[in-house]
Design an enzyme around this catalytic site. Structure first.
Site, short mmCIF file in Angstrom:
data_model
loop_
_atom_site.label_atom_id
_atom_site.label_comp_id
_atom_site.label_asym_id
_atom_site.label_seq_id
_atom_site.Cartn_x
_atom_site.Cartn_y
_atom_site.Cartn_z
N ASN A 1 0.77 -1.25 -0.09
CA ASN A 1 0.02 -0.04 0.05
C ASN A 1 0.88 1.29 0.02
OD1 ASN A 1 -2.73 -0.76 0.14
ND2 ASN A 1 -2.37 -1.56 1.99
N CYS B 1 -5.59 -6.85 -3.55
CA CYS B 1 -6.32 -6.81 -1.96
C CYS B 1 -7.45 -7.70 -1.70
CB CYS B 1 -6.87 -5.13 -1.85
SG CYS B 1 -7.38 -4.62 -0.55
N HIS B 2 -7.46 -7.93 -0.61
CA HIS B 2 -8.82 -9.04 -0.22
C HIS B 2 -10.15 -8.27 0.24
CE1 HIS B 2 -6.53 -8.61 3.87
NE2 HIS B 2 -7.20 -7.72 3.57
N HIS C 1 -10.06 -0.02 -1.72
CA HIS C 1 -10.63 0.31 -0.33
C HIS C 1 -11.83 1.21 -0.48
CE1 HIS C 1 -6.59 -0.87 1.87
NE2 HIS C 1 -7.27 -1.68 1.24
N ARG D 1 -20.01 8.82 17.53
CA ARG D 1 -21.36 8.16 17.18
C ARG D 1 -20.82 6.91 16.28
NH1 ARG D 1 -24.74 8.38 12.28
NH2 ARG D 1 -23.16 9.46 11.25
#
Length: 435
Positions: free
Chosen positions: A148, A170-171, A200, A267
């Site tokens: 990355n 990438c998984h 991502h 939150r």
């Protein structure tokens, strides 16, 4: 002819173990030559010992070699698996500690944001050398990149080295759909899905079971469970209509809405600095593996489901399979920039790796992806044009950074990080520009 696979950065021992466990599970690949390379001699010795243990457990007899010299390891390779992390944990901690002093929060910091920008900049000099070595000693090899920031690195490799057989792996798509299938109570193997976007921040465009759209079920579950609604990805699903890949911790960093606001951090339960804990865990796992090998204790041999071993198997045997890859956008997603790196399904078989044309993304998704790719492009241009101003331009464009800091402080932050990383950056990018 013996197939040769070179692992660059094999000292990432735990990840190397998982890949080898998958690779050695294919009987057709028995006898494969695995060449391990790392610049850390202790990690290289550990990786080789672990490889021998895994081969013994799997009952296979690969050719296993260890090389301090990278070109020697690469010579004649059919596949190159890159998993190098430049600067290791020390540099990663710098990527978090310096921005935190400026009031800029990060959770993972390895893909986009100020952490992703500087991780890329310190990785690019290595990638340029790696690409030139591959062109010299194994020009037909497929480079399978795990390092990355994925999209920045793949774009840089193609632009700075001229390599064309480059795929970033990438998984995130696999594990996202796996988790969603479990959530709706459907076996993963029975789900039909399609994802596309950027690494991502790809989007689950189709999620079906036996021809039935499962998205209404996701909305129903979120409506009934207030805890699900306290996750960034479900918040984005509610507002954008589609579910993003990778974790909520990752997803929060690629948009301007969350990390600036303490109320949103609370939150959505965002763990600031979470990746520092992962770094510490990885370091501890390596030490545990090293001690187990020294004591003659057994090592876990567990498959990972990662794509690199699947690709090797498909290209060697011709068995077709679909994997998700990060590749240069040449008309694959028509409303994202050409030349940027996108994540799409790819068919792997004896003829190679062929990405799937998706068409257009829903406009609200493409809008977010375009900002992501704009940051990437500026970072790559900083390196290829040797222009330090583009580092600052990238940080100004980055959603989370721009939402948090005034422009003068963005420049100050970039100056501080340039100084902190020092000679890890190419010489033309090391200067302090001021404001």
């Amino acid at each position: 002819m013996t197939v040769k696979i070179t692992f660059v950065g094999a000292g990432s021992v735990v990840f190397t173990q998982g890949l080898l466990a998958d690779l050695f599970a294919y009987p057709e690949l028995d006898g494969v030559h695995v060449a391990l390379h790392d610049i850390d001699p202790d990690r290289l010795v550990t990786a080789l010992a672990a490889a021998h243990r895994i081969a013994d457990v799997r009952g296979v007899k690969p050719v296993l070699t260890a090389h301090a010299d990278r070109r020697e390891a690469l010579s004649g390779a059919d596949f190159v698996v890159n998993m190098v992390q430049i600067g290791m944990g020390t540099a990663t901690r710098t990527d978090f500690e310096v921005p935190e002093r400026h009031g800029l929060h990060q959770t993972i910091g390895d893909t986009l944001g100020i952490g992703g920008i500087f991780r890329a900049l310190r990785t690019f000099p290595f990638l340029k050398e790696l690409g030139h070595d591959i062109a010299d000693v194994c020009p037909e090899a497929w480079l399978l990149n795990y390092t990355n920031p994925m999209a920045m690195n793949v774009q840089y490799l193609t632009e700075a080295t001229g390599l064309t057989r480059v795929v970033g792996l990438c998984h995130s798509v696999y594990w996202t759909v796996h988790g969603l299938a479990a959530l709706v109570g459907v076996p993963f193997e029975e789900v039909t899905y399609l994802a596309a976007g950027v690494n991502h921040q790809a989007w689950i465009l189709r999620f079906e079971h036996a021809g039935t759209d499962l998205y209404p079920r996701l909305h129903e579950l979120a409506g009934a469970d207030p805890e699900l609604r306290r996750r960034v990805r479900f918040d984005m699903l509610r507002r954008l209509g589609y579910y993003p890949t990778e974790t909520s911790e990752h997803s929060a960093e690629y948009v301007p809405w969350y990390l600036k606001h303490d109320t949103e951090i609370d939150r959505l339960r965002l763990p600031i600095g979470a990746y520092l804990g992962i770094v510490a865990e990885n370091e501890a796992e390596y030490e545990q593996t090293r001690r187990a090998i020294a004591a003659g204790e057994p090592l876990p041999v567990e498959g990972t489901g990662e794509y690199a071993p699947q690709i090797v198997h498909s290209l060697v045997t011709g068995a077709p399979r679909t994997v998700y890859g990060n590749v240069v956008n040449r008309g694959l997603i028509e409303n994202l920039p050409s030349g940027g790196v996108v994540e799409v399904p790819c068919l792997a078989d004896a003829t190679g790796i062929r990405p799937t044309r998706i068409g257009a993304l829903p406009p609200q998704l493409a809008a977010l992806n375009r900002t992501y790719l704009s940051v990437n492009d500026l970072v790559v241009r900083a390196a290829t044009e040797n222009n330090p101003h583009h580092i600052r331009h990238a940080a100004m464009t980055d959603p989370a950074t721009a939402a948090t800091l005034p422009v003068e402080q963005i420049f100050e932050l970039c100056d501080d990080l340039v100084q902190a990383h020092g000679d890890r950056l190419q010489p033309g990018l090391r200067g302090v520009l001021g404001c």
